[in-house]
Design a protein around this motif. Structure first.
Motif, PDB file in Angstrom:
ATOM      1  N   ARG A  12      18.726  26.919 -34.141  1.00  0.00           N
ATOM      2  CA  ARG A  12      19.003  26.098 -35.288  1.00  0.00           C
ATOM      3  C   ARG A  12      18.333  24.572 -35.308  1.00  0.00           C
ATOM      4  O   ARG A  12      18.171  24.180 -36.288  1.00  0.00           O
ATOM      5  CB  ARG A  12      20.808  25.924 -35.063  1.00  0.00           C
ATOM      6  N   LEU A  15      14.833  25.339 -36.516  1.00  0.00           N
ATOM      7  CA  LEU A  15      14.977  25.793 -37.889  1.00  0.00           C
ATOM      8  C   LEU A  15      15.182  24.531 -38.757  1.00  0.00           C
ATOM      9  O   LEU A  15      14.446  24.379 -39.968  1.00  0.00           O
ATOM     10  CB  LEU A  15      15.855  26.808 -38.219  1.00  0.00           C
ATOM     11  N   LEU A  16      16.032  23.657 -38.396  1.00  0.00           N
ATOM     12  CA  LEU A  16      16.365  22.565 -39.010  1.00  0.00           C
ATOM     13  C   LEU A  16      15.265  21.510 -39.074  1.00  0.00           C
ATOM     14  O   LEU A  16      15.105  20.973 -40.195  1.00  0.00           O
ATOM     15  CB  LEU A  16      17.684  21.514 -38.283  1.00  0.00           C
ATOM     16  N   ALA A  19      13.029  23.075 -41.638  1.00  0.00           N
ATOM     17  CA  ALA A  19      13.640  22.609 -43.069  1.00  0.00           C
ATOM     18  C   ALA A  19      13.305  21.092 -43.378  1.00  0.00           C
ATOM     19  O   ALA A  19      13.032  20.771 -44.730  1.00  0.00           O
ATOM     20  CB  ALA A  19      14.991  22.772 -43.188  1.00  0.00           C
ATOM     21  N   LEU A 172       9.527  25.144 -42.584  1.00  0.00           N
ATOM     22  CA  LEU A 172      10.431  26.122 -42.279  1.00  0.00           C
ATOM     23  C   LEU A 172       9.999  27.435 -42.119  1.00  0.00           C
ATOM     24  O   LEU A 172      10.246  28.162 -41.140  1.00  0.00           O
ATOM     25  CB  LEU A 172      11.546  26.120 -43.607  1.00  0.00           C
ATOM     26  N   ALA A 192      17.607  35.097 -41.962  1.00  0.00           N
ATOM     27  CA  ALA A 192      17.927  33.782 -41.714  1.00  0.00           C
ATOM     28  C   ALA A 192      17.001  32.574 -42.651  1.00  0.00           C
ATOM     29  O   ALA A 192      17.612  31.721 -43.341  1.00  0.00           O
ATOM     30  CB  ALA A 192      17.949  33.270 -40.409  1.00  0.00           C
ATOM     31  N   ILE A 196      18.365  30.177 -45.516  1.00  0.00           N
ATOM     32  CA  ILE A 196      18.279  28.766 -45.595  1.00  0.00           C
ATOM     33  C   ILE A 196      17.388  28.499 -46.760  1.00  0.00           C
ATOM     34  O   ILE A 196      17.873  27.350 -47.344  1.00  0.00           O
ATOM     35  CB  ILE A 196      17.213  28.436 -44.432  1.00  0.00           C
ATOM     36  N   TYR A 197      16.243  28.874 -47.320  1.00  0.00           N
ATOM     37  CA  TYR A 197      15.520  28.555 -48.241  1.00  0.00           C
ATOM     38  C   TYR A 197      16.634  28.784 -49.599  1.00  0.00           C
ATOM     39  O   TYR A 197      16.576  27.819 -50.615  1.00  0.00           O
ATOM     40  CB  TYR A 197      14.573  29.565 -48.746  1.00  0.00           C
ATOM     41  N   MET A 200      19.422  25.872 -49.710  1.00  0.00           N
ATOM     42  CA  MET A 200      18.652  24.720 -50.017  1.00  0.00           C
ATOM     43  C   MET A 200      18.191  24.690 -51.584  1.00  0.00           C
ATOM     44  O   MET A 200      18.354  23.716 -52.326  1.00  0.00           O
ATOM     45  CB  MET A 200      17.579  24.241 -49.166  1.00  0.00           C
TER      46      MET A 200
END
Lengths: 219, 256
Positions: A12, A15-16, A19, A172, A192, A196-197, A200
């Motif tokens: 996480r 990935l954060l 992002a 990302l 995942a 996430i894309y 957001m």
């Protein structure tokens, strides 16, 4: 099939971070490409032919080359041509800025041209200079008209930043791909990443819809 | 007919048009127009559409460039350079057919804009002056309105106040009531009449014949880029010398 979603939770923070880089890349690109677009649009309208020609060439070149190719070009060819050794992040930023500036230039050009000539004349008749007329009368009105288009460009750009993953910019897409290749959790990581894309991107698209409703030109 | 003396005829004219020519491609918009406008006069330019009236007005403050002849303002030929022309434009107010208020500014900001931008006046003083001018044109209660929330007649009155803010020596009106609903024409003409009574020099392109008849000191009839005839309103409207003037006036339903 044996799915293990725990890899997503374990990754996480990575990935954060990815992002965050994606958002940073989008914001920085727009921060440069919006004024860049205004300047290019002004240059195209210049009565000094070489300036107009240069801007037209710039726009037509970078608007009509695939962005992916531009990213590779900036990575492999630009350092040879310019002698500059930029980081992957800066290289990706340059490629995105070249492309988006060219698009924004066309957006601003149509916005500026849509303002009636009478508005300029009214300013000139008061004794204002052409520059004052542009900054205080034409640009603020054009800005309102192009805002919905710029917002759409922002959302496209947000997704297109994933293309710079090919030159190892840690945004990302690149981060998720890295985790995928190290963990072999292909389905989980790609899903995942998509989630996430989407999470957001969707709110941004909704904001764009709102901007269209609020500022869109209604006839 | 008794001899007619024009206003301030003993002083140098404020505007002198000397054989002014203007072409758009093959179309000759102005074909050697010569005309004087004296200080304090209201000169109305009338004639069919496309006869060159508006073009002459737009040449006056260099929104159009001349192809021949010369225009002098306050005894000096119009300057050729942009910075010099900007100074001259500050002494000429212009009112457009389509108002051309700045839609992103309130009525007050529209009127104050020339003062803050061109005169570099402080916002507070500029707003005070703008408020006074909006009061003068009867819009004291509309200062905070945006143009979109004003009627055509109100917008045109704001436009007049905007031009007056620069304290011009001459006001150029380009068909100021042509884009208005009939019921709001009167309020704009009444503001213009007040200005005329105060002694403002005005050049007015108009199709409002009754305004020209009552307010003008001098009427100029245009046709095909040329000056067909000029004279005091009594002469033009009651005893025109040119047959074409008679035709034009009767076409508009004018019968004295």
């Amino acid at each position: 099939m044996n799915l293990d979603w725990s890899i997503v939770w374990q990754s996480r923070w990575l990935l954060l971070e990815g992002a965050a880089v994606t958002i940073l890349l989008t914001a920085l690109t727009m921060l440069i490409a919006v004024p860049g677009g205004v300047v290019l649009a002004l240059m195209r309208g210049s009565s000094f032919k070489p300036v107009a020609l240069f801007a037209t060439g710039f726009v037509e070149l970078f608007r009509n080359v695939p962005l992916l190719l531009l990213v590779y070009w900036a990575f492999y060819v630009m350092p040879v041509l310019t002698g500059l050794g930029l980081s992957p992040f800066a290289t990706g930023l340059v490629a995105l800025c070249l492309n988006v500036s060219a698009y924004n230039s066309e957006t601003f050009r149509s916005g500026i041209n849509s303002i009636r000539i009478g508005q300029t004349e009214a300013g000139l008749a008061l004794g204002m200079s052409k520059g004052e007329v542009f900054r205080q009368i034409v640009l603020p009105q054009a800005w309102r008209r192009v805002l919905p288009i710029l917002a759409s460009t922002w959302v496209s750009l947000f997704k297109d930043t994933s293309l710079v993953s090919v030159i190892a910019v840690g945004e990302l897409a690149h981060t998720a791909m890295q985790i995928r290749s190290q963990s072999f959790r292909v389905l989980e990581m790609l899903t995942a990443m998509a989630a996430i894309y989407w999470l957001m991107g969707y709110p941004q698209a909704k904001i764009v819809d709102w901007i269209h409703r609020k500022y869109g030109v209604r006839e | 007919m008794t001899a007619f003396t024009r206003k301030n005829a003993d002083k140098p004219p404020m505007l002198i048009y000397d054989k002014v020519r203007k072409k758009y491609g093959n179309f000759t918009a102005l074909d050697g127009v010569s005309l004087n406008v004296n200080a304090g006069e209201v000169v109305c330019l009338i004639g069919p559409s496309g006869s060159g009236k508006s073009t002459l007005l737009r040449c006056t403050n260099a929104l159009e460039t001349l192809d021949g002849g010369e225009i002098s303002f306050e005894s000096r030929p119009l300057p050729k350079t942009e910075p010099e022309m900007r100074k001259v434009r500050q002494r000429m107010g212009m009112v457009f057919q389509s108002f051309e208020l700045f839609p992103h500014k309130t009525a007050l900001e529209n009127v104050a804009m020339g003062l803050t931008t061109v005169r570099k006046m402080g916002a507070e003083e500029a707003h005070k002056r703008a408020t006074a001018l909006l009061t003068k044109v009867g819009l004291a209660d509309k200062t905070a309105n945006y143009p979109a929330n004003l009627s055509g007649g109100q917008q045109q009155r704001v436009a007049i106040a905007r031009a007056l803010a620069m304290e011009p020596h001459v006001m150029l009106f380009d068909e100021p009531t042509s884009a208005l609903d009939p019921e709001t024409v009167g309020e704009v003409l009444s503001v213009m009449r007040t200005l005329a009574d105060e002694g403002m020099t005005m050049v007015v392109v108009t199709h409002e014949m009754s305004f020209a008849r009552r307010v003008a000191n001098w009427v100029v009839v245009f046709e095909r880029g040329q000056l067909l005839e000029e004279g005091p309103p009594q002469q033009i409207f009651e005893a025109p010398t040119a047959e074409r003037t008679r035709e034009f006036l009767s076409h508009l339903g004018w019968n004295g």
